[in-house]
Every structure is written in C-alpha cells, then in structure tokens.
Design an enzyme around this catalytic site. Structure first.
Site, mmCIF file in Angstrom:
data_model
loop_
_atom_site.group_PDB
_atom_site.id
_atom_site.type_symbol
_atom_site.label_atom_id
_atom_site.label_comp_id
_atom_site.label_asym_id
_atom_site.label_seq_id
_atom_site.Cartn_x
_atom_site.Cartn_y
_atom_site.Cartn_z
ATOM 1 N N THR A 1 0.830 -1.209 0.000
ATOM 2 C CA THR A 1 0.000 0.000 0.000
ATOM 3 C C THR A 1 0.857 1.248 0.000
ATOM 4 O O THR A 1 1.817 1.348 0.769
ATOM 5 C CB THR A 1 -0.981 0.075 1.200
ATOM 6 N N ASP B 1 -0.187 3.868 1.101
ATOM 7 C CA ASP B 1 -0.592 4.594 2.314
ATOM 8 C C ASP B 1 0.323 4.319 3.502
ATOM 9 O O ASP B 1 0.289 5.047 4.489
ATOM 10 C CB ASP B 1 -2.037 4.235 2.686
ATOM 11 N N MET C 1 -1.030 12.395 -2.122
ATOM 12 C CA MET C 1 -2.040 11.456 -1.658
ATOM 13 C C MET C 1 -1.911 11.233 -0.148
ATOM 14 O O MET C 1 -0.835 11.448 0.422
ATOM 15 C CB MET C 1 -1.890 10.111 -2.370
ATOM 16 N N GLY C 2 -2.969 10.761 0.460
ATOM 17 C CA GLY C 2 -2.951 10.459 1.891
ATOM 18 C C GLY C 2 -4.145 11.065 2.581
ATOM 19 O O GLY C 2 -4.057 12.126 3.177
ATOM 20 N N ARG C 3 -5.275 10.385 2.468
ATOM 21 C CA ARG C 3 -6.510 10.937 3.006
ATOM 22 C C ARG C 3 -6.527 10.866 4.536
ATOM 23 O O ARG C 3 -7.060 11.731 5.204
ATOM 24 C CB ARG C 3 -7.694 10.149 2.413
ATOM 25 N N TYR D 1 -2.673 9.679 -9.715
ATOM 26 C CA TYR D 1 -2.150 8.317 -9.933
ATOM 27 C C TYR D 1 -0.690 8.288 -10.364
ATOM 28 O O TYR D 1 -0.033 7.246 -10.234
ATOM 29 C CB TYR D 1 -2.982 7.585 -11.000
ATOM 30 N N LEU D 2 -0.200 9.402 -10.917
ATOM 31 C CA LEU D 2 1.202 9.404 -11.346
ATOM 32 C C LEU D 2 2.124 9.016 -10.189
ATOM 33 O O LEU D 2 3.134 8.340 -10.402
ATOM 34 C CB LEU D 2 1.613 10.791 -11.876
ATOM 35 N N GLN D 3 1.786 9.463 -8.974
ATOM 36 C CA GLN D 3 2.688 9.230 -7.840
ATOM 37 C C GLN D 3 2.725 7.774 -7.407
ATOM 38 O O GLN D 3 3.697 7.340 -6.807
ATOM 39 C CB GLN D 3 2.310 10.144 -6.667
#
Lengths: 417, 417
Positions: free
Chosen positions: A139, A141, A187-189, A294-296
C-alpha cells in the site's frame, strides 16, 4: 499433480511495485513446481470464478512484471462483509478454491485484505477445507501495522520528494517575475506519510518544501497565509506540499470546500487548487499548483531500489511460508539498526495486523507543524535509497509488459453476489 | 584581458535541460579562455547590472549543471519593448555590457528572446559597440521556427508519454470497481505539442490515451462525452489527455470556465478538473485527474538523452559561433533522414526566427481529431529516445547542484526602469 494450486490476488489501489511482488510469487512457486492461478480483478475474480492461468505466461513476461507498474491481473476495491453478517461469499470462495484445487491463497493488499485473508483462513478451517491463507503487504498509504514499511510506499515517497525538489528548482528560477508560490498535492486521506516524505526534498531551513500541511494537523488559514507571506519575503518564493486529507477546524476536507463552481459544474476539487486560490486572493501572488494523482503511485520509472527489493522479498517469502504449511500470516519488513540500514522479512500473524492502522508518528512532525524532524529523515532516507529503472524501448518509452491473462475454464455455475 | 567577456542569460520558462546548455556554454568558453558572466534572473539582471561571475564556480559544479533542472542563474518573464517605442533599455544594456567588457551576448530562450537578441545586435551596431548576439534555443513549447525541435521539449514530451502510460496501467487495473476515466492535463496554451507527445504512450487503437484534446481543435462537448462513453463500453476505461489550451466554440479556455466556485473562492481552474466534472456529471462515472504543471518541464530525472545531447550541442555551438565572430544567429537542430535518426547543428539567422511561431503540423493530428498520426510518431520517437538519469545521493534524491552565484561588483548607477 496432487499438491494443488496457489491462488494469487491483488487488492485495493495498485502501486509501482505490486507486480514485482506478483513476479516473485510466480517465480518462487514455479521453483516449487506449483501452478499459480491469479484472480482477475482481485477477490471479485475469485468470487466470479474468473481465474487466470499464469503458467501460460513465458518466464520473460513474468520477469518483466518486476519492472511494470499497475496491477497485471487487475485489482478491485471490494470489501467482503464479515462472515457474521454474510457467510455466502466465503462459502462461494471455498467452492471456487475447491473446484480449482487451490491449497494456498495469497492476498496482496492492505488492511482490508489482511482482514479478509484472516477471516477466510478461519472459515476454511470451519469447513474442513485444507487452505493456507497468506497476506502479502502492499500500500502506498504505508498504514499497515507491524511492518516497518509497506511495499509501494517508498517508491511513491521517492516520486514525491524528487518531484517537489525539481519543481522547486523551477519556481526558484522564475520567482523574480513569475510564480512565487507553488502548491503540490500529495495522496494520503487519513495519514500524512507521503506529504512527510516530501520533506526529503530539502534539508536546510529555507529549502523547499517550506510548508507541509499534514492531515494530522488542523488547517489554520491565517497561520498558513502568514507563513507563506514571511517565506516569500525571506526566500523569494515558497513551495507548499499539502496532503489531500487536510481538514479545517470544522473537520471538512479542504479539497471538498469548493466542489461546485459558480456555473453549477461539479468541478472536482483538490486541496492544491483550493490553497492556490486562497493564496492568490489573500496575498495577490502568482501561484501554480500540481496534483499528480495516480502518477505518484504508478511511477515505476522512479521506483526506489529498496522498495523493489522489499516487494520481491515479501512475494518470495509468502510462497516459502505457504510451502512450509504456515497459515494466517503475512511476511513483514523488520528494520534492524538505522545506520547502516538493514532489514529482514519475518512472519507476522494476520490476527495482529487485521484492521489496525499505523499512523504517522507524532515525532515525525516538527513542533511548528509545517515540516519533518530528523527522526522522520532517518526513517525515510534508506527507504528512498537506490534506483531501479525499467528497460526502455527505442521510442523512449519503458518496456512494460502486458500479460496474455488466459482464463482458466469455469467449472461452477455463475456467482449471484 | 583584451578579448572581452561573454554574457549568458536565461529567459522565459525553464526546462529540464536549459542548465545543460549553460554547462556547455561555460565549458566551451573556458576552453577559449573567455570568462562567462551570467545575468541573474535573465535580461533583468543585465538591466540591473546584477551579474554573476561563473569563473568562481568549480568545474565539478559546472559539469553538474548538465544534470540539474531549473534555471541556475534565474530566468524571467520580461519582454523588452521594441526600440522604436523605448530605446532606453537598449541603451542601458549597451552601457552595462560596455562597463563589463562584454563582447558576446548569448540569450537562451524562445521566440521573444530571439527577437530581443536580434534587436540588441542591431542597436549595438547603431551605437558602434562591438557585440555579437547569439540566440540559444530553449522551450518546452517547441514553437521556435526553423529548428526541428527545441531543447527542453523532448524531455517534457518523454515525461508526458511515460506518465500517461504508467497512469493508464493503474487505471486499467482498477477500472472494474473504481476509476473508469482518467484525465491528464498537458502544458501547451497555444499549440498541442506536449498533448500530441502523450500519444506515444500507446500504439494500438485501444491503447491509452484513447482521447487527446488539442488546442488546434475546437472542443465539442457532446462528441467528447460520446467518445468517452463508447471507449469505456469497449475498453472498460478511458484515458483523456487534454492540452491546457483547449477552447470551446466561443473561443474561451475550458480551464477558465469554472474559475470561481460557489463560495466565491477564486479556485484556480484547470482543464483536467473541468473535464473530470463534466464526465462525472454527464456519465456518472468515477473520474480521476492529474495536473502535473511544473513537474513536466522540470523532470530532469526522466530527461531524454536526445534532448540532453541537443541542449549541450546548441550551447557549445553558440560559443563556437561567437568565437568565429558570427552575429545575430542561433544554432538550430536540423534533422536528416528519419531512420536512423541523425541530426546536426546549423546556424540560422535570428531575423528568420524572431517572432515566428511553429505550429503543430496539421498532419500530426488524426482525422477524427482525437489522436496522432504515424507522421507524428516518426517525429517524436527519436526525440524521446534514450535516458540520461542524474546521479543520486544516498538519501534517494538526485544530486542536483546549487551554484554559489557570486555577484560581479557593480560599476554603474542603479537602473531606473
């Protein structure tokens, strides 16, 4: 004949290196003369009896998986209900596994997948069906418990730090007459792991990013704008990295604060354009912003060699555990002393992992809330270390593989889920 | 002593390889025992007499420039008025050049810079000041006339094609239960060069990107939505690449259609979030979007080796032209037959280049307006070819250099512009 097949499935958001894990799983199983079936589109493929026969793929194709991003067999966002609520899907899974002589199930995913694999191992035992369930970590995340880090995260982290460093050099060159503030959305909700990794882009106090906004800290608009203003006054420009999960004092995501525009279009927001608008309006400075989305998590071209090594190792260990008859475990990454960085793979109980979330440690965030600490740097540096570029073709594109993904003939009636 | 100094300045948006040109200029001049001064923040540094002495930099630092993105001496967005309108800035430039014994001026930029260098060469002649002005090409917009391509473009093009390819693998893996449509926004306000380069991400009819939106074609909302819908029905998902310059039938940029949100925030728009909102509303599909902004022009980590070779060659040629006494010229890239790709550097007259814009050729865009042709592929493939990664440090970041940029003592009164 006789020993049975191994079923491998990918789950949740894919990463730059989840296919490297798949590659290692298939190669290790082949060494044990065990056939690997893959579920198409994750657990849904198992429920639908939509299975792929990986023995139809050449060894060259399986090796090439190790440098190909995305999810080679398809993944899915689909969480099985608890068997206490609905036992039918578990019954169906056992039926499908039995029909295809599957004795080992490797589930490559995050928290939810560890939980599903754990429950399936219990239900199989209830049914008296001989099945070993092994979770395989993955993940971006980085929020799985027990393991030091999650395969996929470090490559996304490297992408983030490198991209912020490069963009900052651009902004620094142009700031005199053009963009003064640049906002990068990571990213990182739920946790600021990737935003924190952006801190690796600089090391001195005035290096970019001068401001990191973590979801762990409530957004304070006035303090943020003041910090941007003083940074531009002192440095000449300012780079802000914002986690998509940043919330205001009311608990609302900033990214959703402006989700409908004046024309009634449902303009899909983002925290970066929101902050950019704020800075432009309040400080009248030229602002640019980037949202790599999504690139990351798919940037295999910039994968971390450490991450790749982890991804391969957990795949190989998962097969070894399965062959040894271990059940309801996950190979996790254990870090031994920081300098020099060393790591090993150990088996952890899925029961310990399931449904637990690892948060960004408090001591990774600087006291002022806008940067990372030396403790964080010591954690990130070895993870980002090393490059593992894919081979490239003559037209300048990476030579990524697309598998044939030949279906195994169905033996059961269609699933009515 | 005696032979005079060379002044180098960067202009306009920086690129992944403009510093490679600077590196080549300084190394070539050192071989000729000529000191290179650099104007801080482009032509403004020349007007302000804010000059940098590059002889204070080590050879290692100058070599490292070749793998460092951004603009090492600062660039600017500043267009001098025509001398017919305001002769004062040109007079000031001559004063500064004379005060620092500058005999050669190398201006590294796009169309505007070629024009400025041309005019300055004329004015110097009017003043009887012995000055050679050489333009050095650079722009991710790829819109300079005469030259086959512009240093900086091919690396941004490679970044675009690779990023779209990688994101498409992610989308393909998740489409069954998650994102069906992905929108990528490419730079290019006036011409679709970078959007077209995204076409290199795929080669078969259903490969991503299935839809490219060019600024050269008027946006037709109904046709676009129909194409997205049929693509998702056939392929299972759809990747859209949109140039930031796409306009509707009224001539408005889509990116500006929703620039104020319902809360009165000046949410800074983008064509990607606009299109994502459109698809979500009209087709009720899950959509993701990416807007890499400066990342695409600063991604030195993914530079094209061909681009780097061009960037170095134009820098070296510019110095050779200067030393030969040539004036009002620019080294341009000339392509000899396509296969195998060969190129050479030739001198072109600045008069021919100034204020002319090269458009994306009509025969690069497929008849249906949503993709690229084989002619375009033959043009792009050799430009994207080859990798030239920077060296990396132990913490996983590229080893980019920051120069000392030591100022030359001022000799003149401050400029009152």
């Amino acid at each position: 004949m006789g020993k049975g097949n191994l079923l491998y499935a990918q789950s949740g958001g894919v990463t730059a290196v989840i296919n490297a894990t798949a590659s290692a799983v298939i190669q290790a199983a082949r060494r044990h003369k065990v056939k690997v079936l893959a579920a198409r589109n994750g657990i849904l493929g198992a429920l639908r009896e939509d299975l792929i026969d990986t023995s139809k793929e050449s060894i060259a194709a399986i090796r090439a998986l190790a440098h190909t991003p995305g999810g080679a067999f398809g993944s899915c966002r689909y969480k099985l209900k608890s068997p206490d609520v609905d036992r039918a899907p578990y019954q169906r899974l056992i039926d499908v596994l039995r029909a295809h002589d599957v004795r080992w199930f490797l589930y490559n995913g995050g928290n939810d997948s560890a939980d599903t694999a754990y429950k399936l191992s219990q239900i199989a035992a209830d049914f008296g069906y001989p099945l070993a369930c092994i979770g395989v970590p993955k993940t971006v995340d980085n929020d799985l418990a027990v393991t030091d880090c999650c395969p996929g995260f470090a490559s996304a982290a490297k992408y983030t730090a490198v991209s912020v460093r490069e963009a900052a050099l651009d902004v620094a060159a142009m700031a005199d007459t053009s963009t003064k503030v640049f906002v990068y959305e990571a990213m990182g909700r739920h946790a600021g792991w990737l935003a924190a990794a952006a801190g690796m882009a600089g090391s001195k106090p005035d290096d970019a990013p001068q401001i990191i906004l973590f979801p762990e800290r409530t957004f304070d608009e006035a303090a943020f704008l003041a910090k941007v203003k003083t940074t531009v006054a002192r440095v000449g420009w300012c780079v802000v990295v914002a986690s998509e999960g940043v919330r205001n004092a009311e608990g609302h995501f900033l990214a959703e604060a402006g989700s409908t525009d004046a024309f009634g279009h449902s303009q899909l927001g983002g925290v970066a354009p929101y902050l950019a608008g704020l800075v432009k309006k309040a400080l009248s400075m030229k602002v640019h912003w980037a949202l790599p989305d999504y690139l990351q998590r798919s940037a295999r071209h910039l994968a971390s060699a450490t991450d790749l090594a982890h991804a391969l190792a957990v795949g190989e260990a998962a097969v070894e555990y399965a062959m040894k008859g271990m059940n309801a475990v996950m190979p996790v990454i254990v870090r031994t002393p920081d300098a020099p960085y060393r790591w090993k793979i150990e088996a952890a109980s899925l029961a310990k992992l399931a449904n637990r979330e690892k948060k960004l440690p408090k001591n990774f965030v600087r006291r002022d809330g806008y940067g990372i600490t030396e403790t964080a740097r010591r954690y990130f540096a070895p993870l980002l270390r090393g490059e593992a570029p894919p081979p490239y073709r003559a037209d300048g594109l990476p030579d990524y593989v697309v598998l044939k993904n030949i279906a195994v003939p169905r033996k059961l009636p269609a699933w009515v889920g």
